[in-house]
Scaffold this motif. Sequence first.
Motif, PDB file in Angstrom:
ATOM      1  N   LEU A  66       8.031   0.107   0.342  1.00  0.00           N
ATOM      2  CA  LEU A  66       8.016  -1.271   0.804  1.00  0.00           C
ATOM      3  C   LEU A  66       6.652  -1.923   0.622  1.00  0.00           C
ATOM      4  O   LEU A  66       6.555  -3.094   0.255  1.00  0.00           O
ATOM      5  N   LYS A  67       5.582  -1.166   0.852  1.00  0.00           N
ATOM      6  CA  LYS A  67       4.243  -1.718   0.654  1.00  0.00           C
ATOM      7  C   LYS A  67       3.960  -1.974  -0.814  1.00  0.00           C
ATOM      8  O   LYS A  67       3.269  -2.920  -1.165  1.00  0.00           O
ATOM      9  N   SER A  68       4.486  -1.122  -1.697  1.00  0.00           N
ATOM     10  CA  SER A  68       4.233  -1.309  -3.131  1.00  0.00           C
ATOM     11  C   SER A  68       5.032  -2.478  -3.698  1.00  0.00           C
ATOM     12  O   SER A  68       4.599  -3.126  -4.639  1.00  0.00           O
ATOM     13  N   ILE A  69       6.190  -2.775  -3.127  1.00  0.00           N
ATOM     14  CA  ILE A  69       7.012  -3.890  -3.624  1.00  0.00           C
ATOM     15  C   ILE A  69       6.363  -5.219  -3.266  1.00  0.00           C
ATOM     16  O   ILE A  69       6.290  -6.130  -4.081  1.00  0.00           O
ATOM     17  N   LYS A  70       5.890  -5.355  -2.043  1.00  0.00           N
ATOM     18  CA  LYS A  70       5.252  -6.573  -1.535  1.00  0.00           C
ATOM     19  C   LYS A  70       6.102  -7.805  -1.812  1.00  0.00           C
ATOM     20  O   LYS A  70       5.622  -8.843  -2.231  1.00  0.00           O
ATOM     21  N   GLY A  71       7.382  -7.670  -1.550  1.00  0.00           N
ATOM     22  CA  GLY A  71       8.286  -8.795  -1.748  1.00  0.00           C
ATOM     23  C   GLY A  71       8.550  -9.504  -0.440  1.00  0.00           C
ATOM     24  O   GLY A  71       7.645  -9.714   0.363  1.00  0.00           O
ATOM     25  N   ASN A  72       9.777  -9.829  -0.220  1.00  0.00           N
ATOM     26  CA  ASN A  72      10.176 -10.508   1.002  1.00  0.00           C
ATOM     27  C   ASN A  72      10.379  -9.536   2.152  1.00  0.00           C
ATOM     28  O   ASN A  72      10.796  -9.939   3.218  1.00  0.00           O
ATOM     29  N   PHE A  73      10.119  -8.293   1.916  1.00  0.00           N
ATOM     30  CA  PHE A  73      10.332  -7.288   2.949  1.00  0.00           C
ATOM     31  C   PHE A  73       9.172  -7.310   3.921  1.00  0.00           C
ATOM     32  O   PHE A  73       8.025  -7.450   3.530  1.00  0.00           O
ATOM     33  N   SER A  74       9.481  -7.136   5.176  1.00  0.00           N
ATOM     34  CA  SER A  74       8.443  -7.047   6.194  1.00  0.00           C
ATOM     35  C   SER A  74       8.549  -5.691   6.867  1.00  0.00           C
ATOM     36  O   SER A  74       9.625  -5.151   7.054  1.00  0.00           O
ATOM     37  N   SER A  75       7.415  -5.167   7.214  1.00  0.00           N
ATOM     38  CA  SER A  75       7.369  -3.862   7.863  1.00  0.00           C
ATOM     39  C   SER A  75       7.915  -3.982   9.272  1.00  0.00           C
ATOM     40  O   SER A  75       7.652  -4.964   9.958  1.00  0.00           O
ATOM     41  N   PRO A  76       8.689  -2.986   9.735  1.00  0.00           N
ATOM     42  CA  PRO A  76       9.242  -3.078  11.086  1.00  0.00           C
ATOM     43  C   PRO A  76       8.168  -3.075  12.164  1.00  0.00           C
ATOM     44  O   PRO A  76       8.387  -3.566  13.248  1.00  0.00           O
TER      45      PRO A  76
END
Length: 153
Positions: A66-76
């Motif tokens: 998730l950190k490498s994608i750096k897209g619209n995803f947010s860390s929980p």
Amino acid sequence: MEKDKIFIIMNEYIDGVCTLENEKIMFSELAQNDNYRSYFRNLNNLKKISNLTDEKYPTHLDKIVLKSIKGNFSSPEKTNYRSWVIGLSFAFSIIIILFSFILVKENNQFKYEISQAINKVNEQDKKIELLINSYSGIEVNTSFDKEILIKSN
């Protein structure tokens, strides 16, 4: 049909949670579009490869991906709420609970005072009734002491 929806349906099919209606839609779209077929083949190959490996999936790998994608995803772990807002709302709820307890206590006190006043009025009413019933019959006779007669001319 929307491109994203077809990809979601394909992923659901690979995971085994696709409904029969969505499955029919997916296969009709696969028959019409070459890009969808290649994506579906790649998904299917990925599933076969993942079934062959016996290694456990590391749990920390999700965060890394998730950190490498750096897209619209947010860390929980990252939330928009600050700790002081949560603390303030918690303190406010405790104050409201204490205030409601105080109001209930005062309400019970007023109920007690009103019931005491009602009992006192009832006792006084009984005493007045006893006093009225204790007198013997009283006769009232009317008599005029100084009678004034008015005559017309």
